[in-house]
Scaffold this active site. Structure first.
Site, PDB file in Angstrom:
ATOM      1  N   THR A 120       0.914  -1.324  -0.087  1.00 14.45           N
ATOM      2  CA  THR A 120       0.050  -0.027  -0.082  1.00 14.45           C
ATOM      3  C   THR A 120       0.765   1.384  -0.131  1.00 14.45           C
ATOM      4  O   THR A 120       1.887   1.360   0.553  1.00 14.45           O
ATOM      5  CB  THR A 120      -0.855  -0.141   1.216  1.00 14.45           C
ATOM      6  OG1 THR A 120      -1.494   1.232   1.390  1.00 14.45           O
ATOM      7  CG2 THR A 120      -0.061  -0.169   2.522  1.00 14.45           C
ATOM      8  N   ASP A 121       0.301   2.146  -0.576  1.00 16.10           N
ATOM      9  CA  ASP A 121       0.807   3.501  -0.476  1.00 16.10           C
ATOM     10  C   ASP A 121       1.077   4.253   0.979  1.00 16.10           C
ATOM     11  O   ASP A 121       1.988   5.228   1.349  1.00 16.10           O
ATOM     12  CB  ASP A 121       0.316   4.726  -1.283  1.00 16.10           C
ATOM     13  CG  ASP A 121      -1.273   4.970  -1.102  1.00 16.10           C
ATOM     14  OD1 ASP A 121      -1.734   4.408   0.029  1.00 16.10           O
ATOM     15  OD2 ASP A 121      -1.810   5.843  -1.686  1.00 16.10           O
ATOM     16  N   GLU A 122       0.138   3.543   1.868  1.00 17.99           N
ATOM     17  CA  GLU A 122       0.296   3.942   3.124  1.00 17.99           C
ATOM     18  C   GLU A 122       1.683   3.892   3.798  1.00 17.99           C
ATOM     19  O   GLU A 122       2.043   4.448   5.029  1.00 17.99           O
ATOM     20  CB  GLU A 122      -0.709   3.660   4.249  1.00 17.99           C
ATOM     21  CG  GLU A 122      -2.070   3.966   3.576  1.00 17.99           C
ATOM     22  CD  GLU A 122      -3.241   3.661   4.442  1.00 17.99           C
ATOM     23  OE1 GLU A 122      -3.009   3.367   5.731  1.00 17.99           O
ATOM     24  OE2 GLU A 122      -4.344   3.956   4.301  1.00 17.99           O
ATOM     25  N   TYR A 144      -1.580  -0.356  11.216  1.00 18.21           N
ATOM     26  CA  TYR A 144      -1.840  -1.055   9.793  1.00 18.21           C
ATOM     27  C   TYR A 144      -0.558  -0.729   8.872  1.00 18.21           C
ATOM     28  O   TYR A 144       0.085  -1.772   8.416  1.00 18.21           O
ATOM     29  CB  TYR A 144      -3.208  -0.475   9.148  1.00 18.21           C
ATOM     30  CG  TYR A 144      -3.065  -0.698   7.974  1.00 18.21           C
ATOM     31  CD1 TYR A 144      -3.218  -2.259   7.536  1.00 18.21           C
ATOM     32  CD2 TYR A 144      -3.170   0.397   6.838  1.00 18.21           C
ATOM     33  CE1 TYR A 144      -3.515  -2.597   5.923  1.00 18.21           C
ATOM     34  CE2 TYR A 144      -3.015  -0.032   5.477  1.00 18.21           C
ATOM     35  CZ  TYR A 144      -3.376  -1.371   4.928  1.00 18.21           C
ATOM     36  OH  TYR A 144      -3.478  -1.819   3.645  1.00 18.21           O
ATOM     37  N   LYS A 148       2.382  -3.216   7.184  1.00 23.46           N
ATOM     38  CA  LYS A 148       2.605  -3.277   5.959  1.00 23.46           C
ATOM     39  C   LYS A 148       3.815  -3.237   5.479  1.00 23.46           C
ATOM     40  O   LYS A 148       4.536  -3.877   4.837  1.00 23.46           O
ATOM     41  CB  LYS A 148       1.652  -2.696   4.985  1.00 23.46           C
ATOM     42  CG  LYS A 148       0.121  -3.015   5.161  1.00 23.46           C
ATOM     43  CD  LYS A 148      -0.357  -4.325   4.622  1.00 23.46           C
ATOM     44  CE  LYS A 148      -0.264  -4.500   2.892  1.00 23.46           C
ATOM     45  NZ  LYS A 148      -0.670  -5.735   2.647  1.00 23.46           N
TER      46      LYS A 148
HETATM   47  P1  NAD Z   1     -10.200  -6.727   2.660  1.00 28.23           P
HETATM   48  O1  NAD Z   1     -10.063  -6.549   4.097  1.00 28.23           O
HETATM   49  O2  NAD Z   1     -11.262  -6.649   1.950  1.00 28.23           O
HETATM   50  O3  NAD Z   1      -9.779  -8.348   2.487  1.00 28.23           O
HETATM   51  C1  NAD Z   1      -8.724  -9.164   3.107  1.00 28.23           C
HETATM   52  C2  NAD Z   1      -9.025 -10.359   2.844  1.00 28.23           C
HETATM   53  O4  NAD Z   1      -8.114 -11.242   3.554  1.00 28.23           O
HETATM   54  C3  NAD Z   1     -10.484 -11.095   3.430  1.00 28.23           C
HETATM   55  O5  NAD Z   1     -11.126 -12.040   2.908  1.00 28.23           O
HETATM   56  C4  NAD Z   1     -10.050 -11.806   4.989  1.00 28.23           C
HETATM   57  O6  NAD Z   1     -10.752 -12.752   5.267  1.00 28.23           O
HETATM   58  C5  NAD Z   1      -8.480 -12.383   4.234  1.00 28.23           C
HETATM   59  N1  NAD Z   1      -7.600 -12.663   5.612  1.00 28.23           N
HETATM   60  C6  NAD Z   1      -7.249 -11.918   6.705  1.00 28.23           C
HETATM   61  N2  NAD Z   1      -6.542 -12.341   7.469  1.00 28.23           N
HETATM   62  C7  NAD Z   1      -6.229 -13.627   6.864  1.00 28.23           C
HETATM   63  C8  NAD Z   1      -5.389 -14.628   7.227  1.00 28.23           C
HETATM   64  N3  NAD Z   1      -4.545 -14.712   8.318  1.00 28.23           N
HETATM   65  N4  NAD Z   1      -5.301 -15.835   6.151  1.00 28.23           N
HETATM   66  C9  NAD Z   1      -6.183 -15.859   5.285  1.00 28.23           C
HETATM   67  N5  NAD Z   1      -6.694 -14.672   4.917  1.00 28.23           N
HETATM   68  C10 NAD Z   1      -6.977 -13.832   5.659  1.00 28.23           C
HETATM   69  O7  NAD Z   1      -8.860  -6.179   2.005  1.00 28.23           O
HETATM   70  P2  NAD Z   1      -8.763  -5.214   0.740  1.00 28.23           P
HETATM   71  O8  NAD Z   1      -9.154  -3.790   0.751  1.00 28.23           O
HETATM   72  O9  NAD Z   1      -9.068  -6.145  -0.467  1.00 28.23           O
HETATM   73  O10 NAD Z   1      -7.191  -5.185   0.537  1.00 28.23           O
HETATM   74  C11 NAD Z   1      -6.242  -6.399  -0.066  1.00 28.23           C
HETATM   75  C12 NAD Z   1      -4.964  -6.328  -0.025  1.00 28.23           C
HETATM   76  O11 NAD Z   1      -4.723  -4.948  -0.795  1.00 28.23           O
HETATM   77  C13 NAD Z   1      -4.343  -5.752   1.361  1.00 28.23           C
HETATM   78  O12 NAD Z   1      -3.205  -6.395   1.504  1.00 28.23           O
HETATM   79  C14 NAD Z   1      -4.290  -4.446   1.375  1.00 28.23           C
HETATM   80  O13 NAD Z   1      -3.218  -4.245   2.547  1.00 28.23           O
HETATM   81  C15 NAD Z   1      -3.863  -4.131   0.282  1.00 28.23           C
HETATM   82  N6  NAD Z   1      -4.344  -2.789  -0.340  1.00 28.23           N
HETATM   83  C16 NAD Z   1      -5.596  -2.300  -0.136  1.00 28.23           C
HETATM   84  C17 NAD Z   1      -5.997  -1.066  -0.493  1.00 28.23           C
HETATM   85  C18 NAD Z   1      -7.493  -0.552  -0.655  1.00 28.23           C
HETATM   86  O14 NAD Z   1      -7.790   0.533  -0.808  1.00 28.23           O
HETATM   87  N7  NAD Z   1      -8.497  -1.439   0.021  1.00 28.23           N
HETATM   88  C19 NAD Z   1      -4.889  -0.194  -1.254  1.00 28.23           C
HETATM   89  C20 NAD Z   1      -3.861  -0.698  -1.379  1.00 28.23           C
HETATM   90  C21 NAD Z   1      -3.426  -2.106  -0.972  1.00 28.23           C
HETATM   91  O1  DAU Z   2      -3.954   4.209   0.830  1.00 31.69           O
HETATM   92  C1  DAU Z   2      -4.238   2.864   0.550  1.00 31.69           C
HETATM   93  C2  DAU Z   2      -5.248   2.353   1.816  1.00 31.69           C
HETATM   94  O2  DAU Z   2      -6.591   2.771   1.755  1.00 31.69           O
HETATM   95  C3  DAU Z   2      -5.056   0.788   1.919  1.00 31.69           C
HETATM   96  O3  DAU Z   2      -3.952   0.520   2.409  1.00 31.69           O
HETATM   97  C4  DAU Z   2      -6.205   0.440   3.282  1.00 31.69           C
HETATM   98  O4  DAU Z   2      -6.250  -0.972   3.376  1.00 31.69           O
HETATM   99  C5  DAU Z   2      -7.456   1.173   2.875  1.00 31.69           C
HETATM  100  O5  DAU Z   2      -8.363   0.852   4.053  1.00 31.69           O
HETATM  101  C6  DAU Z   2      -7.542   2.626   2.666  1.00 31.69           C
HETATM  102  O6  DAU Z   2      -7.012   3.068   3.891  1.00 31.69           O
HETATM  103  P1  DAU Z   2      -7.709   4.533   4.385  1.00 31.69           P
HETATM  104  O7  DAU Z   2      -7.543   4.899   5.769  1.00 31.69           O
HETATM  105  O8  DAU Z   2      -7.316   5.708   3.473  1.00 31.69           O
HETATM  106  O9  DAU Z   2      -9.304   4.316   3.852  1.00 31.69           O
HETATM  107  P2  DAU Z   2     -10.834   4.496   4.568  1.00 31.69           P
HETATM  108  O10 DAU Z   2     -11.789   4.217   3.550  1.00 31.69           O
HETATM  109  O11 DAU Z   2     -10.843   4.125   5.930  1.00 31.69           O
HETATM  110  O12 DAU Z   2     -10.644   6.222   4.667  1.00 31.69           O
HETATM  111  C7  DAU Z   2     -10.402   6.809   3.554  1.00 31.69           C
HETATM  112  C8  DAU Z   2     -10.450   8.465   4.359  1.00 31.69           C
HETATM  113  O13 DAU Z   2     -11.766   8.855   4.796  1.00 31.69           O
HETATM  114  C9  DAU Z   2      -9.495   8.812   5.617  1.00 31.69           C
HETATM  115  O14 DAU Z   2      -8.896   9.757   5.297  1.00 31.69           O
HETATM  116  C10 DAU Z   2     -10.431   8.665   6.520  1.00 31.69           C
HETATM  117  C11 DAU Z   2     -11.703   9.026   5.982  1.00 31.69           C
HETATM  118  N1  DAU Z   2     -12.806   8.531   6.670  1.00 31.69           N
HETATM  119  C12 DAU Z   2     -13.091   7.148   6.661  1.00 31.69           C
HETATM  120  C13 DAU Z   2     -14.230   6.645   7.176  1.00 31.69           C
HETATM  121  C14 DAU Z   2     -14.280   5.188   7.370  1.00 31.69           C
HETATM  122  C15 DAU Z   2     -14.060   9.537   7.208  1.00 31.69           C
HETATM  123  O15 DAU Z   2     -13.801  10.827   7.040  1.00 31.69           O
HETATM  124  N2  DAU Z   2     -15.029   8.963   7.744  1.00 31.69           N
HETATM  125  C16 DAU Z   2     -15.298   7.529   7.834  1.00 31.69           C
HETATM  126  O16 DAU Z   2     -16.169   6.709   8.311  1.00 31.69           O
END
Ligand code: NAD
Ligand code: DAU
Length: 341
Positions: A120-122, A144, A148
Site C-alpha cells: 500500500t502507499d500508506e 496498519y 504493511k
Molecule cells: P479486505 O479487508 O477486503 O480483504 C482481506 C481478505 O484477507 C479477507 O477476505 C480476509 O478474510 C482475508 N484474511 C485476513 N486475514 C487472513 C489470514 N490470516 N489468512 C488468510 N486470509 C486472511 O482487504 P482489501 O481492501 O481487499 O485489501 C487487499 C490487500 O490490498 C491488502 O493486503 C491491503 O493491504 C492491500 N491494499 C488495499 C487497498 C485498499 O484501498 N483497499 C489499497 C492498497 C493496498
Molecule cells: O491508501 C491505501 C489504503 O487505503 C489501504 O492500504 C487501506 O487498506 C484502505 O483501507 C485505505 O485506507 P484509508 O484509511 O485511506 O481508507 P478509509 O476508507 O478508511 O478512509 C478514507 C479517508 O476517509 C480517510 O482520510 C479517513 C476518512 N474517513 C473514513 C471513514 C471510514 C472518514 O472521514 N469517515 C469514515 O467514516
C-alpha cells in the site's frame, strides 16, 4: 499455472480472481482465505462453480496447510486492512500482515516459486507536497501501515538473502464493487441510501488518491507477468481528492439516481472527531509502472463512482446480508465441514 491467491474472499482479491479467470484461460486459482469479518464468499458466487477455481478456508499463518497445498506462484492479498481497527487493536495486524507474510515467504523460498506481495502507499506515510515514488522513505504512521511496511521489508530481505523471486506493489486507495462497507466510499453510499449520518473525520480536508479496483487488478497482473524481481511498483491513477469533496459527489449522484432530495442527503454529513494519527495526504506517482510495464489506469473517476453507486444500488441483497451479519453463514451452507477450518 496454479496460482495461490491469498485473501481471495476480500474486496480487491475477489475482483482480481474474477479478472484472472477471464484473462488467462490456462490458470487455475487456489483461493486461500481465513474468512475473517472482511472475507465474504458471496463476492465470488458467480465463479465458484468454475473447474479452474478452488477455495481453501485457511490462515496464511498455517505453515502445515501451505506445505500440503500445491501451487506454482503466490499473490499475497491477505491482510487486516482497516486503519481504524488497527488503532483499536494492532495485534491481528501484526499476526496476519507480518507473521503471515513471513510464513508465505518461507514456503515460497522452499518451493522456489514467484511471490507477489500486494502492499500500500500508506507505507510512505503522509506528504504535504509532491508524490510518493518507489524510493521514497518508509514512514508509516498507523499500526496498519507499520505492519504493511514490516512485511515489505521482509519481502526485500528474502530477495536479498535467499534470492527469492519477489515483487512488491504499492497502490493508492481503491474503490469499486464488493468493497466492505466500513471503508469511506461504500459507507457513504449505504448511509445515503439508508438516510443514516455520514461521519466525516476532522475537517474533511484529508486527501486520498483514488483508483478503480479493476485498474489495480490489471496492474497487479502486469507486475506478476512482467515485473523484475526485487522491484517495487507504485500503482495509482493521479486522482487526489479531499474526503469532503468525495462525500458530496456521492451524495449528489445518489440523490440523482434515486430521485431523492439532494439538500436532505447533504444534511446527513456529520463532522466527527478525527482519526488518531490521521495521515493528511497521499499522492502516488505510478510513472515507473506505466513506463516499464505498459500499464495505464483506464477508469475516469466520475464514471467509476457512478458505476460503483449503481453496483451498490443493484446489489442490495449483498450488502443487506453484510449489515445483518448473515453473509458469514454462506460458507457453512456451501462448504460445511468438507474443508479445513
Ligand atoms: P479486505 O479487508 O477486503 O480483504 C482481506 C481478505 O484477507 C479477507 O477476505 C480476509 O478474510 C482475508 N484474511 C485476513 N486475514 C487472513 C489470514 N490470516 N489468512 C488468510 N486470509 C486472511 O482487504 P482489501 O481492501 O481487499 O485489501 C487487499 C490487500 O490490498 C491488502 O493486503 C491491503 O493491504 C492491500 N491494499 C488495499 C487497498 C485498499 O484501498 N483497499 C489499497 C492498497 C493496498
Ligand atoms: O491508501 C491505501 C489504503 O487505503 C489501504 O492500504 C487501506 O487498506 C484502505 O483501507 C485505505 O485506507 P484509508 O484509511 O485511506 O481508507 P478509509 O476508507 O478508511 O478512509 C478514507 C479517508 O476517509 C480517510 O482520510 C479517513 C476518512 N474517513 C473514513 C471513514 C471510514 C472518514 O472521514 N469517515 C469514515 O467514516
Amino acid at each position: 499455472m496454479k496460482l495461490l491467491v491469498t485473501g481471495g474472499a476480500g474486496f480487491i482479491a475477489s475482483n482480481y480472481i474474477r479478472y484472472v479467470l477471464s484473462a488467462h484461460p490456462d490458470y487455475h486459482i487456489i483461493n486461500l482465505d481465513k474468512l475473517t469479518y472482511a472475507g465474504n464468499l458471496e463476492n465470488l458466487k458467480d465463479i465458484e462453480a468454475s473447474d479452474r477455481y478452488t477455495f481453501i478456508k485457511g490462515d496464511i499463518c498455517d505453515g502445515e496447510l501451505l506445505r500440503e497445498t500445491e501451487f506454482d506462484a503466490i499473490i499475497n492479498f491477505a491482510a487486516e486492512s482497516h486503519v481504524d481497527r488497527s488503532i483499536l487493536d494492532a495485534q491481528p495486524f501484526l499476526q496476519t500482515n507480518v507473521m503471515g507474510t513471513c510464513n508465505l515467504l518461507e514456503v515460497a523460498r522452499q518451493r522456489g516459486c514467484v511471490f507477489l506481495h500486494v502492499s500500500t502507499d500508506e507505507v510512505y506515510g503522509s506528504t504535504r507536497e509532491g508524490a510518493f515514488h518507489e524510493a521514497s522513505p518508509l514512514l508509516p504512521n498507523s499500526p496498519y501501515s507499520a505492519s504493511k511496511a514490516s512485511s515489505d521489508l521482509l519481502v526485500r530481505s528474502y530477495v536479498e538473502t535467499h534470492k527469492l523471486k519477489a515483487m512488491i506493489t504499492r497502490c493508492s486507495n481503491n474503490y469499486g464493487p464488493y468493497q466492505f462497507p466500513e471503508k469511506l466510499i461504500p459507507l457513504v453510499i449505504l448511509n445515503a441510501i439508508n438516510r443514516k449520518p455520514i461521519p466525516v473525520y476532522g475537517d474533511g480536508m484529508n486527501v486520498r488518491d483514488w483508483i478503480y479496483v479493476m485498474d489495480h487488478c490489471k496492474a497487479v497482473d502486469a507486475v506478476f507477468h512482467k515485473g523484475a524481481s526485487g522491484d517495487i511498483y507504485n500503482i495509482g491513477s493521479r486522482n487526489e481528492r479531499p474526503n469532503i469533496e468525495i462525500v458530496k459527489l456521492i451524495l449528489r449522484k445518489v440523490a440523482e439516481k434515486l430521485g431523492l432530495d439532494e439538500d436532505a442527503l447533504m444534511k446527513l454529513i456529520t463532522f466527527v472527531g478525527d482519526r488518531k494519527g490521521h495521515d493528511r495526504r497521499y499522492a502516488i506517482d505510478p510513472s515507473k509502472t506505466e513506463r516499464e510495464l505498459g500499464w495505464r489506469p483506464e477508469m475516469d473517476f466520475g464514471e467509476g463512482i457512478t458505476k460503483t453507486i449503481e453496483w451498490y444500488i443493484a446489489n442490495e441483497q449483498w450488502w443487506q446480508r453484510i449489515l445483518s451479519g448473515d453473509y458469514m453463514e454462506y460458507y457453512n451452507a456451501q462448504y460445511g465441514e468438507r474443508l479445513r477450518t
